[in-house]
Write an enzyme that holds these catalytic residues in place. Structure first.
Site, PDB file in Angstrom:
ATOM      1  N   HIS A  54       0.858  -1.190   0.000  1.00 33.46           N
ATOM      2  CA  HIS A  54       0.000   0.000   0.000  1.00 33.46           C
ATOM      3  C   HIS A  54       0.893   1.238   0.000  1.00 33.46           C
ATOM      4  O   HIS A  54       2.041   1.185   0.472  1.00 33.46           O
ATOM      5  CB  HIS A  54      -0.878   0.023   1.242  1.00 33.46           C
ATOM      6  N   GLU A  56       0.955   3.828   1.865  1.00 35.31           N
ATOM      7  CA  GLU A  56       1.458   4.190   3.191  1.00 35.31           C
ATOM      8  C   GLU A  56       2.612   3.289   3.617  1.00 35.31           C
ATOM      9  O   GLU A  56       3.610   3.767   4.160  1.00 35.31           O
ATOM     10  CB  GLU A  56       0.348   4.066   4.258  1.00 35.31           C
ATOM     11  N   CYS A  84      -6.024   1.831   5.916  1.00 34.55           N
ATOM     12  CA  CYS A  84      -6.660   0.589   6.349  1.00 34.55           C
ATOM     13  C   CYS A  84      -6.092   0.193   7.714  1.00 34.55           C
ATOM     14  O   CYS A  84      -5.120   0.794   8.182  1.00 34.55           O
ATOM     15  CB  CYS A  84      -6.417  -0.511   5.313  1.00 34.55           C
ATOM     16  N   CYS A  87      -2.244  -0.525   7.639  1.00 37.90           N
ATOM     17  CA  CYS A  87      -1.431   0.686   7.520  1.00 37.90           C
ATOM     18  C   CYS A  87      -1.501   1.530   8.789  1.00 37.90           C
ATOM     19  O   CYS A  87      -0.497   2.095   9.221  1.00 37.90           O
ATOM     20  CB  CYS A  87      -1.867   1.495   6.301  1.00 37.90           C
TER      21      CYS A  87
END
Length: 150
Positions: A54, A56, A84, A87
């Site tokens: 992701h 992040e 999410c 993260c």
């Protein structure tokens, strides 16, 4: 210190991710004392065949490498979509000071939606969180991306 948003840099990363066929989410990590861009990333889960890639997570990894540390104390994250749970937990572990996110994620968010990771008693660090910064722009990027896939 005067607040200056860096969400435009995160939006550019989101657009680049979308152009690569990734879900268009972008993130940047900034040193707010200098305004220096420490790390930037867009989603690369499909490209890397890695569900943890992701924006992040990639930005955290790059910032830690750049700073040669596992703690990002005092740094800010700008991200185009509410992080999410995975993260959010990583951001707590990294000790990010502030999180600025654009669009909320009612389906998969982990900060102000869903499990609210920072409200959990096992959260070792709770950053300041600010949502809705450039929300309409981020939501449109996501809407447009998914409209072409349906």
């Amino acid at each position: 210190m005067t607040f200056r948003t860096h969400m435009d840099k995160a939006m550019a990363q989101a657009r680049a991710a979308g152009a690569r066929g990734e879900v268009p989410v972008g993130a940047v990590i900034i040193d707010p004392t200098t305004g220096q861009l420490v790390a930037e990333a867009g989603n690369r889960t499909r490209e890397r065949h890695d569900p943890t890639a992701h924006a992040e997570m990639l930005a955290i990894r790059a910032a830690c490498a750049a700073r040669a540390t596992d703690r990002l104390t005092g740094l800010d994250l700008y991200v185009t979509l509410e992080p999410c749970p995975m993260c959010a937990a990583a951001l707590a572990a990294a000790r990010i000071a502030r999180i600025y996110y654009a669009a909320p994620d009612p389906k998969s968010g982990g900060i102000e939606q869903g499990p609210c990771i920072f409200n959990h008693p096992q959260a070792h660090h709770t950053p300041e969180v600010y949502g809705g910064l450039h929300e309409a722009e981020a939501a449109e990027i996501l809407r447009s991306f998914f409209a072409t896939r349906r």
